[in-house]
Scaffold this active site. Structure first.
Site, PDB file in Angstrom:
ATOM      1  N   GLY A  77      10.171  -6.935  -6.547  1.00  0.00           N
ATOM      2  CA  GLY A  77       9.361  -6.679  -5.563  1.00  0.00           C
ATOM      3  C   GLY A  77       8.226  -7.898  -4.885  1.00  0.00           C
ATOM      4  NE  ARG A 141      12.322  -3.805  -7.316  1.00  0.00           N
ATOM      5  CZ  ARG A 141      11.572  -4.149  -7.762  1.00  0.00           C
ATOM      6  NH1 ARG A 141      11.418  -4.845  -8.899  1.00  0.00           N
ATOM      7  NH2 ARG A 141      10.222  -3.921  -7.610  1.00  0.00           N
ATOM      8  CG  ASP A 171       7.503  -6.511 -17.091  1.00  0.00           C
ATOM      9  OD1 ASP A 171       7.964  -6.519 -16.200  1.00  0.00           O
ATOM     10  OD2 ASP A 171       7.305  -5.952 -17.775  1.00  0.00           O
ATOM     11  CG  ASP A 172      11.789  -5.801 -16.648  1.00  0.00           C
ATOM     12  OD1 ASP A 172      11.424  -5.720 -17.859  1.00  0.00           O
ATOM     13  OD2 ASP A 172      11.160  -4.829 -15.571  1.00  0.00           O
ATOM     14  CE  LYS A 198       6.896 -10.792  -8.921  1.00  0.00           C
ATOM     15  NZ  LYS A 198       8.437  -9.389  -8.309  1.00  0.00           N
ATOM     16  CB  THR A 199       3.713  -7.827 -11.283  1.00  0.00           C
ATOM     17  OG1 THR A 199       3.859  -6.713 -10.487  1.00  0.00           O
ATOM     18  CG2 THR A 199       3.197  -8.241 -12.476  1.00  0.00           C
ATOM     19  CG  ASP A 201       3.324  -3.846 -10.708  1.00  0.00           C
ATOM     20  OD1 ASP A 201       3.125  -3.465  -9.480  1.00  0.00           O
ATOM     21  OD2 ASP A 201       4.535  -3.217 -11.064  1.00  0.00           O
ATOM     22  CE  LYS A 238     -11.974  17.456  10.260  1.00  0.00           C
ATOM     23  NZ  LYS A 238     -10.846  18.011  11.157  1.00  0.00           N
ATOM     24  N   GLY A 247       1.519   0.803  -8.567  1.00  0.00           N
ATOM     25  CA  GLY A 247       1.683  -0.332  -9.955  1.00  0.00           C
ATOM     26  C   GLY A 247       2.080   0.063 -11.457  1.00  0.00           C
ATOM     27  CD  GLU A 307       3.960   3.017  -8.162  1.00  0.00           C
ATOM     28  OE1 GLU A 307       4.302   3.099  -6.684  1.00  0.00           O
ATOM     29  OE2 GLU A 307       4.252   2.047  -9.115  1.00  0.00           O
ATOM     30  CE1 TYR A 421       8.209  -0.639  -1.314  1.00  0.00           C
ATOM     31  CE2 TYR A 421       7.579   1.679  -0.779  1.00  0.00           C
ATOM     32  CZ  TYR A 421       7.948   0.786  -2.114  1.00  0.00           C
ATOM     33  OH  TYR A 421       9.215   1.141  -2.516  1.00  0.00           O
TER      34      TYR A 421
HETATM   35  P1  FBP Z   1       7.678  -5.878  -9.459  1.00  0.00           P
HETATM   36  O1  FBP Z   1       7.607  -5.569 -11.038  1.00  0.00           O
HETATM   37  O2  FBP Z   1       8.723  -6.212  -9.375  1.00  0.00           O
HETATM   38  O3  FBP Z   1       6.124  -6.800  -9.397  1.00  0.00           O
HETATM   39  O4  FBP Z   1       7.613  -4.764  -8.323  1.00  0.00           O
HETATM   40  C1  FBP Z   1       6.085  -3.779  -8.256  1.00  0.00           C
HETATM   41  C2  FBP Z   1       6.410  -2.940  -7.478  1.00  0.00           C
HETATM   42  O5  FBP Z   1       6.001  -2.745  -5.942  1.00  0.00           O
HETATM   43  C3  FBP Z   1       5.793  -1.489  -8.486  1.00  0.00           C
HETATM   44  O6  FBP Z   1       4.310  -1.260  -8.458  1.00  0.00           O
HETATM   45  C4  FBP Z   1       6.640  -0.621  -7.836  1.00  0.00           C
HETATM   46  O7  FBP Z   1       7.295   1.095  -8.353  1.00  0.00           O
HETATM   47  C5  FBP Z   1       8.384  -1.362  -7.322  1.00  0.00           C
HETATM   48  O8  FBP Z   1       7.919  -2.887  -6.801  1.00  0.00           O
HETATM   49  C6  FBP Z   1       8.143  -0.261  -6.460  1.00  0.00           C
HETATM   50  O9  FBP Z   1       9.749  -1.091  -5.768  1.00  0.00           O
HETATM   51  P2  FBP Z   1      10.252  -1.244  -4.916  1.00  0.00           P
HETATM   52  O10 FBP Z   1      10.366  -2.584  -4.369  1.00  0.00           O
HETATM   53  O11 FBP Z   1      11.978  -1.527  -5.305  1.00  0.00           O
HETATM   54  O12 FBP Z   1      10.594  -0.338  -4.287  1.00  0.00           O
END
Ligand code: FBP
Length: 549
Positions: A77, A141, A171-172, A198-199, A201, A238, A247, A307, A421
């Protein structure tokens, strides 16, 4: 490319480097390391790259190194600052020798395997300095895991005379970087592999990786919009706004946003798991808060939802674990069933009684999402599950019951949001612009030092950037064994929210007050120019975590 006035001004920003990286560097080796858990298994799987020492760089007299060709991959991501990692890497290898060259593989690891690449020249690099997004080369990915992929990749590395590959990922992806490093080393391929954390999250961190890049900017963007919603909420009085935040599994983003905006409710998945809460417990807690506020005439509020929540409710977690195994072992049979209802029935028929009952009781949309395709790393695609609506609707039902029992007299109008996003490609904050540039530049220094299987590490991040420390840590050091796709695999251990840590404790000490009163904070948009206290603040999470050390 036409640029806005802000983009033009931002392009001239020169990221600040840690002092150690402002000249040539000397590598100082620390003690040998070991993995965070399962030492014997990890050691056996990584005989060439296990136990390497931690590395710190010190400034020394400049010398010209030999020219190197380097490849770079953006994986997974998007996260703000990725472009600056590449810019820092480019400037770093050019500093070592002006004839060094950088090649970017297109659309993630897939471009490496399929030999899709572009040479990143200074003209291209200059277009992307301090910008958000991963569009300079794109991301993907594809999981790099088979020998065939590694060998196919090696062909293009040899053809382009690339002797080092930098993988920018979570991490992956960094787990795969470690496996690739081990494979190339074991086969004397002559290619170093370096990872960058990077992430958005925020779950790729440990004592030597203080934060992953992108978390700072993304949480600032989400906090800005949540703050705007809270101002709207407090003006119209309201609606209850149910706001899901990206995340993946960890709740770091939700917690950081809560610390920034002081919402009425923020759920932390890790706490839900620790307290063995059911979905109904969570719903009842929110409904009680809604009723208490309504009793004071406040029929409005904000609820932040991580999430990954569903995966942390213990009963749901057991269900997902069994579903993962079931779908991994029967994927052909399952996908051959054309009809959604028949697929649902297939799952119910093949699960244990306890899990089948839970699965059957879930709203059909949520159940279906849980049984749809995993991402290439075997993760449930939690961003597609509409937890905010599920909770909002269940709270509505509970309030109706409370009304009939005379325990609630208010009005309950809802609005739903999902922020993810919106923040992943924002122009990096000053923190991320500096951090990312330093990570990339530092990766060049690790390459020049001849190491492989290391992650670029820049630390002491709460201090001004000139005082940051630079070096590298062996990726194997972060690994443990986990069950993936029905098998035990070596993976980087995810950092979840620590319930004993200061960030969570600060939140826990305040949340009762935030629930009852209206204590909203409005952080406003990221500022790039102006006083340091406005522009250069790191996250509350990072600040508080450093207090724990
Ligand atoms: P990474 O773990 O690859 O950094 O992705 C983070 C993330 O934004 C998550 O928060 C989210 O669940 C996922 O990517 C969404 O994936 P996609 O970009 O494939 O819709």
């Amino acid at each position: 490319m036409k640029k806005s006035a802000l983009q033009q001004a931002r392009a001239t920003y020169q990221p600040k480097l840690p002092y150690a990286l402002t000249g040539a560097v000397k590598m100082v080796e620390g003690k040998p390391t070991q993995s965070v858990a399962n030492q014997e298994e990890i050691k056996a799987l990584f005989p060439c790259t296990y136990g390497l020492p931690e590395i710190t760089f010190e400034k020394t007299n400049p010398t010209v190194g030999k020219a190197i060709n380097v490849g770079v991959i953006l994986s997974g991501g998007q996260a703000p600052g990725g472009h600056n990692v590449i810019c820092g890497l480019f400037d770093g290898i050019k500093k070592i020798n002006k004839d060094s060259r950088l090649y970017g593989f297109l659309m993630g690891p897939g471009g490496f395997v399929d030999h899709q690449y572009v040479e990143l020249t200074s003209e291209i690099i200059d277009e992307y300095r301090n910008t958000g997004g991963f569009d300079i080369i794109g991301s993907g990915r594809t999981k790099l895991e088979t020998k065939e992929q590694f060998d196919k990749g090696l062909e293009i590395l040899k053809q382009l005379e690339i002797s080092a590959l930098v993988i920018i990922g979570g991490d992956d992806s960094n787990t795969n970087a470690a496996i690739l490093a081990e494979y190339y080393k074991a086969n004397n391929a002559g290619v170093q592999v370096i990872g960058c954390p990077k992430t958005i999250d925020g779950d790729l961190k440990n004592s030597l990786i203080e934060t992953s890049f992108g978390f700072d900017t993304a949480t600032k963007v989400y906090s800005e919009v949540i703050g705007n919603i809270q101002r709207d909420c407090n003006s119209a009085k309201k609606y209850w706004h149910f706001i899901k935040l990206m995340g993946r599994s960890a709740s770091h983003i939700a917690l950081e946003c809560a610390l920034q905006v002081q919402p009425n409710v923020c759920i932390i998945s890790e706490e839900v798991e620790a307290k063995d809460m059911t979905l109904q417990d969570i719903v009842n807690n929110i409904a009680d808060i809604v009723a208490a506020r309504a009793a004071k005439g406040h029929n409005f509020g904000t609820v932040l939802i991580p999430e990954g929540l569903i995966e942390f409710i213990p009963a749901m977690k057991r269900l997902i674990a069994e579903l993962n195994d079931l779908l991994a072992h029967n994927s052909a049979e399952f996908s051959a069933i054309a009809d959604a209802d028949a697929q649902r029935q297939y799952v119910i028929d093949h699960l244990s009684k306890e899990n089948a009952d839970i699965y059957a009781a879930l709203p059909k949309g949520v159940a279906r999402q849980l049984s749809l395709d995993r991402d290439p790393h075997g993760n449930v695609q939690v961003s597609l599950i509409e937890t905010e609506k599920l909770l909002g609707e269940m709270v509505g039902k509970r309030l109706a019951e409370m009304k009939s029992e005379g325990k609630y007299t208010g009005k309950f109008g809802t609005q739903y949001h999902f922020f993810g996003y919106e923040g992943r490609c924002a122009d990096p904050s000053n923190f991320d612009a500096d951090y990312c540039y330093a990570l990339g530049y530092n990766a060049a220094m690790l390459i020049n030092s001849g190491v492989t299987g290391y992650m670029s590490s820049v630390r002491n991040l709460v201090a001004p950037s000139v005082q940051w420390l630079a070096g590298g840590i062996p990726i194997t050091m972060m690994m443990n064994m986990e069950r993936r796709h029905g098998e035990m695999k070596p993976v980087i251990q995810k950092a979840l929210v620590d319930l004993n840590g200061t960030p969570f404790q600060r939140f826990a000490a305040k949340r009762a007050q935030w629930a009852q009163e209206t204590c909203y904070m409005y952080p406003g948009p990221i500022q790039y120019f102006g006083p340091a206290e406005v522009c250069d603040q790191c996250t509350a999470t990072l600040r508080y975590e450093q207090l724990d050390k």
